[in-house]
Design an enzyme around this catalytic site. Structure first.
Site, short mmCIF file in Angstrom:
data_model
loop_
_atom_site.label_atom_id
_atom_site.label_comp_id
_atom_site.label_asym_id
_atom_site.label_seq_id
_atom_site.Cartn_x
_atom_site.Cartn_y
_atom_site.Cartn_z
N ASP A 1 0.90 -1.17 0.00
CA ASP A 1 0.00 0.00 0.00
C ASP A 1 0.93 1.21 0.00
O ASP A 1 1.53 1.54 1.03
CB ASP A 1 -0.89 -0.02 1.24
N TYR B 1 -9.24 15.07 -7.18
CA TYR B 1 -8.49 14.38 -8.23
C TYR B 1 -7.83 15.39 -9.17
O TYR B 1 -6.65 15.29 -9.49
CB TYR B 1 -9.44 13.47 -9.01
N LYS C 1 -3.76 15.85 -9.78
CA LYS C 1 -3.08 15.62 -11.06
C LYS C 1 -2.38 16.88 -11.57
O LYS C 1 -1.32 16.79 -12.21
CB LYS C 1 -4.08 15.09 -12.09
N VAL D 1 -10.21 6.53 -20.33
CA VAL D 1 -9.73 5.19 -20.68
C VAL D 1 -10.59 4.18 -19.94
O VAL D 1 -10.87 4.35 -18.74
CB VAL D 1 -8.26 5.00 -20.25
#
Ligand code: NDP
Length: 255
Positions: free
Chosen positions: A68, A162, A166, A195
């Site tokens: 992890d 998120y 990024k 994707v």
């Protein structure tokens, strides 16, 4: 030497985080097909074992580390295990990541932390741990998995944590590229669009308009369509590239 020879990775020792499914799995297989020995690291042991079989089937050394990577001690152990087993790490692909859809005002503290811990802090911890060995060895290559979400805001769902994580990955890519260029370490990122993986429910009807039809190519990608770009960035074919972010989004961000 032909141009295709410059894409070869024979004898290179690679670590792909989150390499047991989705994009990471496709990267691991593609890198092995290009000639590399490949270690993957993720939490699910059964999926890790499957990835090892797929890499080994390409005739390369394969290794899975159950880790992890949001846990600092796991990162240290992961890097030590791969270094000991392979004798070094020439290429690091920082792929493990998580996305959680939720309006900003409903995001609990622990969820914000979870996204930043994996997408940014684990990438930082892994990069610095691996770079120490690369510097001693005279160089290496790091490929970070960023996202088009670093530069667009996805819709209709909200995912601010998120997107912010990024964007940080893209600028960390440039920062480390500058700092480690004197050590012969190249650092680049890819920024995929949608994707089809467990992370991105690309077939759900509520996402069709904004995710699929709004993109010039009007479709999502498969992981196998993204993998050749990682081979390119990992290999001498991209020897003059560092600090770059390669956008692979079916044209999504042109509008
Ligand atoms: P998946 O959810 O399919 O795979 C995530 C991978 O990360 C799995 O291998 C998972 O394995 C691993 N992982 C998750 N948490 C941890 C952890 N704490 N420690 C170690 N490994 C972990 O996602 P994708 O393949 O779609 O995403 C891969 C990367 O690509 C991510 O960085 C993502 O942000 C990025 N990306 C994806 C896009 C898409 O549309 N799919 C678009 C743009 C970027 P396990 O659960 O066994 O630990």
């Amino acid at each position: 030497m032909t141009v295709l020879d410059s894409f070869a990775l024979d004898g290179r020792r690679v670590l792909v985080t989150g390499g047991n499914r989705g994009l990471g799995r496709a990267f691991a297989v593609a890198l092995a097909e290009a000639g590399a020995d490949v270690a993957i690291a993720a939490r699910d042991e059964a999926l890790n074992a499957r990835a090892v079989d797929e890499i080994a089937a390409r005739g390369r050394r394969a290794l899975a580390v159950q880790a992890d990577i949001t846990v600092r001690a796991d990162v240290t152990r992961m890097v030590a295990e791969v270094t000991e087993s392979f004798g070094g790490i020439d290429v690091l692909v920082n792929n493990a990541g998580i996305a959680i859809h939720r309006p900003a005002l409903e995001v609990p503290d622990e969820e914000w932390q979870q996204v930043l811990d994996l997408n940014l802090t684990a990438l930082w911890n892994t990069s610095t741990a691996v770079a120490r060995g690369m510097i001693d060895a005279g160089g290496g290559v790091i490929v970070n998995v960023g996202s088009m979400s670093a530069q667009i805001v996805n819709r209709p769902q909200w995912q601010a944590s998120y997107n912010a994580s990024k964007a940080a990955v893209h600028h960390l890519t440039r920062s480390l590229a500058a700092e480690w260029a004197p050590h012969n370490i190249r650092v680049n990122a890819i920024a995929p669009g949608y994707v089809k993986t467990e992370m991105a429910p690309v077939d759900r009807p509520e996402f069709r308009q904004n995710w699929i039809l709004d993109a010039p190519l009007q479709r999502y990608a498969t992981p196998e369509e993204i993998a050749p770009s990682v081979v390119y960035l990992a290999s001498p074919a991209s020897s003059f590239m560092t600090g770059s972010v390669l956008l692979i989004d079916g044209g999504y961000s042109v509008y």
